[in-house]
Scaffold this motif. Structure first.
Motif: not given
Length: 345
Positions: A133-136, A153-156, A159-161, A180-181
């Motif tokens: 999630e930190s690079v997506c 988008s990454a927000a959409e 993401f969780g553990y 996409g990264f």
């Protein structure tokens, strides 16, 4: 290429000797749509599979195993970032190596995680202090019934553990076709776990982190090409601050990692190890002798054997620590994925 009633042993890193009714490899979005439609016409269940590194076949699969083999990596850049677009079928470790070889840092902590790129956001894979999630930047998703493609988008992705929206809203009837990264040109090393803590944060290079991570994984984790396994079988449990305090009063040296949510992450491997489970066997299934978080197939284990072993491990930890472990691995039955916690309860 299509086959009938063929073994899937070579398509799952556990090396479970099960079969699928049909196995199809799709190298494009059109292939995915065509094969999906074919399965619908035949009323066959479909299991989308990447590298087979996070699945446990409990029995023979009665449907079509659809292998996502959409390839291709492209890179664009601006003043601050590199933007990588990778096909879902690309090997994950290969992608990590691709970026490092071209001087793009940010994925090095995620080296040697088995599987394909399309599976990375589903599980929000992570290791040694970094999660996808930190690079997506985005995930391209194909709705298989309509052929409509959408970009999340990454927000959409929510993401969780070890979790994402792809385990819920987009679980059935959808395929990830690309990811996409975004990698920052202003790189900062993440050195919070294991041997990485011994590296000099002022002088360390991305390649040194990559090499250290690879060495740690080789030392602790069995090679699936030699010993069947799916890497970490259980998630590291998230517990309340109160539960963590109670545990730490009794076991002050227990590894624990406070989270921004106020919860505390415990080390599942440590919990299992404290139950003296390393090397424990059930038939040909066993807890790995070096890393208790890894369950292995010693040769002829069935998916049922692995599940029985996992249930025993889970209950031992619960009895000792009042913490219930949840599997990371997806459980596959005849008609498709089933709830792993229910199977082990």
């Amino acid at each position: 290429m299509m086959m009938h009633a063929v073994p899937v042993k070579h398509l799952n890193t556990f090396g479970i000797d099960a079969t699928a009714r049909e196995i199809v490899a799709a190298g494009s979005e059109m292939d995915l749509l065509a094969r999906w439609q074919e399965a619908q016409e035949k009323a066959l269940p479909v299991l989308l599979l990447g590298g087979g590194s996070n699945v446990l076949f409990l029995e023979d699969f009665a449907g079509m195993l659809l292998l996502n083999r959409i390839m291709g990596i492209s890179v664009t850049e601006d003043e601050k970032f590199w933007h990588i677009h990778a096909g879902a079928g690309e090997d994950w470790h290969g992608l990590v190596s691709f970026t490092l070889d071209r001087g793009m840092a940010g994925l090095e902590n995620l080296a040697m995680i088995p599987g394909r790129t399309g599976s990375a956001p589903i599980q929000n894979i992570g290791a040694y202090g970094v999660e996808v999630e930190s690079v997506c930047e985005y995930v391209d998703l194909l709705e298989l019934n309509s052929g409509v493609k959408k970009r999340l988008s990454a927000a959409e992705c929510c993401f969780g553990y070890r979790d994402s929206i792809f385990k819920r809203d987009y679980r059935d009837g959808y395929a990830i076709v690309a990811v996409g990264f975004i990698l920052s040109k202003s790189w900062h090393p993440v050195l919070t776990y294991g041997e990485l803590t011994r590296l000099d944060s002022e002088r360390v290079t991305p390649r040194e982190i990559f090499d250290t991570v690879c060495a740690m994984r080789r030392a602790k984790l069995p090679d699936p090409a030699i010993v069947g396994n799916a890497g970490s079988f259980f998630k590291n449990p998230l517990v309340s601050a109160e539960t963590a305090r109670n545990l730490l009063r009794k076991y002050p040296d227990a590894p624990h990692y406070p989270q921004p949510t106020g919860e505390v992450k415990l080390a599942a491997g440590w919990l299992i190890d404290q139950c003296a489970m390393k090397g424990f066997r059930y038939g040909a299934a066993a807890v790995h002798e070096k890393q208790a978080l890894v369950l292995i197939n010693r040769g002829q284990a069935t998916g049922g054997d692995i599940a029985v072993l996992a249930r025993h491990v889970r209950r031992q930890v619960a009895e000792k620590f009042q913490v219930w472990l949840e599997p990371e691995v997806r459980f596959i039955a005849a008609q498709g994925e089933v709830d792993a916690v229910e199977v082990l309860s």
